[in-house]
Design an enzyme around this catalytic site. Sequence first.
Site, PDB file in Angstrom:
ATOM      1  N   LEU A   1      38.648  30.863  35.812  1.00  0.00           N
ATOM      2  CA  LEU A   1      39.464  29.907  36.682  1.00  0.00           C
ATOM      3  C   LEU A   1      40.390  30.720  38.110  1.00  0.00           C
ATOM      4  O   LEU A   1      41.364  30.983  38.679  1.00  0.00           O
ATOM      5  CB  LEU A   1      40.215  29.064  36.376  1.00  0.00           C
ATOM      6  CG  LEU A   1      39.893  28.235  35.810  1.00  0.00           C
ATOM      7  CD1 LEU A   1      39.970  26.982  35.162  1.00  0.00           C
ATOM      8  CD2 LEU A   1      38.714  27.331  36.684  1.00  0.00           C
ATOM      9  N   SER A   2      41.229  32.275  36.234  1.00  0.00           N
ATOM     10  CA  SER A   2      41.601  33.006  37.261  1.00  0.00           C
ATOM     11  C   SER A   2      41.486  34.541  36.779  1.00  0.00           C
ATOM     12  O   SER A   2      41.404  34.824  35.453  1.00  0.00           O
ATOM     13  CB  SER A   2      43.440  33.024  37.075  1.00  0.00           C
ATOM     14  OG  SER A   2      44.234  33.734  37.742  1.00  0.00           O
ATOM     15  N   SER A   3      41.949  34.932  37.269  1.00  0.00           N
ATOM     16  CA  SER A   3      41.965  36.872  36.864  1.00  0.00           C
ATOM     17  C   SER A   3      43.134  37.802  37.718  1.00  0.00           C
ATOM     18  O   SER A   3      43.800  37.550  38.659  1.00  0.00           O
ATOM     19  CB  SER A   3      40.775  37.510  37.173  1.00  0.00           C
ATOM     20  OG  SER A   3      40.688  37.407  38.645  1.00  0.00           O
TER      21      SER A   3
ATOM     22  N   ILE B   1      41.934  35.746  32.667  1.00  0.00           N
ATOM     23  CA  ILE B   1      43.213  35.775  32.393  1.00  0.00           C
ATOM     24  C   ILE B   1      42.496  33.723  32.156  1.00  0.00           C
ATOM     25  O   ILE B   1      44.208  33.187  31.348  1.00  0.00           O
ATOM     26  CB  ILE B   1      44.462  36.053  33.229  1.00  0.00           C
ATOM     27  CG1 ILE B   1      44.705  35.671  34.488  1.00  0.00           C
ATOM     28  CG2 ILE B   1      44.629  37.232  32.516  1.00  0.00           C
ATOM     29  CD1 ILE B   1      46.379  35.699  34.863  1.00  0.00           C
ATOM     30  N   ARG B   2      42.104  33.553  32.298  1.00  0.00           N
ATOM     31  CA  ARG B   2      41.901  31.357  32.090  1.00  0.00           C
ATOM     32  C   ARG B   2      40.822  31.481  32.617  1.00  0.00           C
ATOM     33  O   ARG B   2      39.652  32.008  33.352  1.00  0.00           O
ATOM     34  CB  ARG B   2      42.998  31.219  33.704  1.00  0.00           C
ATOM     35  CG  ARG B   2      43.511  29.078  33.899  1.00  0.00           C
ATOM     36  CD  ARG B   2      43.811  29.211  32.201  1.00  0.00           C
ATOM     37  NE  ARG B   2      44.180  27.887  32.418  1.00  0.00           N
ATOM     38  CZ  ARG B   2      44.781  26.990  32.660  1.00  0.00           C
ATOM     39  NH1 ARG B   2      45.494  27.416  33.841  1.00  0.00           N
ATOM     40  NH2 ARG B   2      44.629  25.976  32.872  1.00  0.00           N
TER      41      ARG B   2
END
Length: 327
Positions: A96-98, A88-89
């Site tokens: 960076l983010s999931s 997601i990022r």
Amino acid sequence: MDGQHRDHGDVVAASARAALVREIDASGAFDADPVWREAFAAVPRHLFVPAYYAGVVGGYERRSADDPDPAARERWLRGAYEDTPLAIRLSDGELLSSSSQPSLMALMLAGLDVRDGHDVLEIGTGSGYNAALLAHRLGDDDLVTTVDLDPELTASARRHLDAAGHHPVVVTGDGARGVPERAPFDRVIATCALPSLPRAWLAQCRPGARIVAPFATGLVALTVRDAGRAEGRFLHTPAYFVPLRGAGRSRQEQPDLDGLPAAARGSDLFRFLLALTAGVLEPREAYEVWEREGRPRRERYGLTADAEGDRAWLDDPRGPYVWPVPS
């Protein structure tokens, strides 16, 4: 989206969500605490990933609820309910983010052993989906606190949670420092890989609290004895998460496995031992332990955190195989 498309989307989402729950159920992830089956059936994951990046050959493909192509929107919706992590990022191609793999989330939540009335701290808000599952399970949004370092992520997570009808406390801050103003906690769950156990978490937990966190490509479940000590064993599953950011976290170098047998180089269990003993054992030394002890599974390993530091161990925290974890 007009009413006809919305109705079709609702049908697709309900069907895909039910299929995901069946898949998680078949994996055995709900076995330790079947109450989570209902939470996953009730909380709509697609509300938490209005846009995500699906892994494809050579990189990532962006999928979005706002895509003008109806077929592309349906791919986005169905993809939101696949049992896979969703990025997601991204920044310059770096994740960076999931939103974590749902079956792994279910296994972690079941391993957390949440009970009614527990105060829960989540480290790593991500999309907000995990916080929503916790809030649904507890039936009281105020029992859930979730923290993330990235203000854009926490802002979007609040929007997603609001759309799903949940309002846990979302904090922007360094997860390694916990959330002292919301302490004490009965349960702590981290959705980012730890290089060591932050002592702030222990200080913010009630005695007997449980911490479930990714560590060294595994998941450790610790019982907090008091503000200065926690100990526990690893769960059986492998786990690969984005590293914890903030508080001076750093990356570890990959070990050189040249000269080791192919059976070791290709073994996830051997690589787990390597990750657990990084900076302490050379790959050849780790291989000798691995073979001598019968290629041990993850459940035989554990972690102790106390005033002397963090120590990983095999079978017994006071046995012959104890390795300090570099701080």
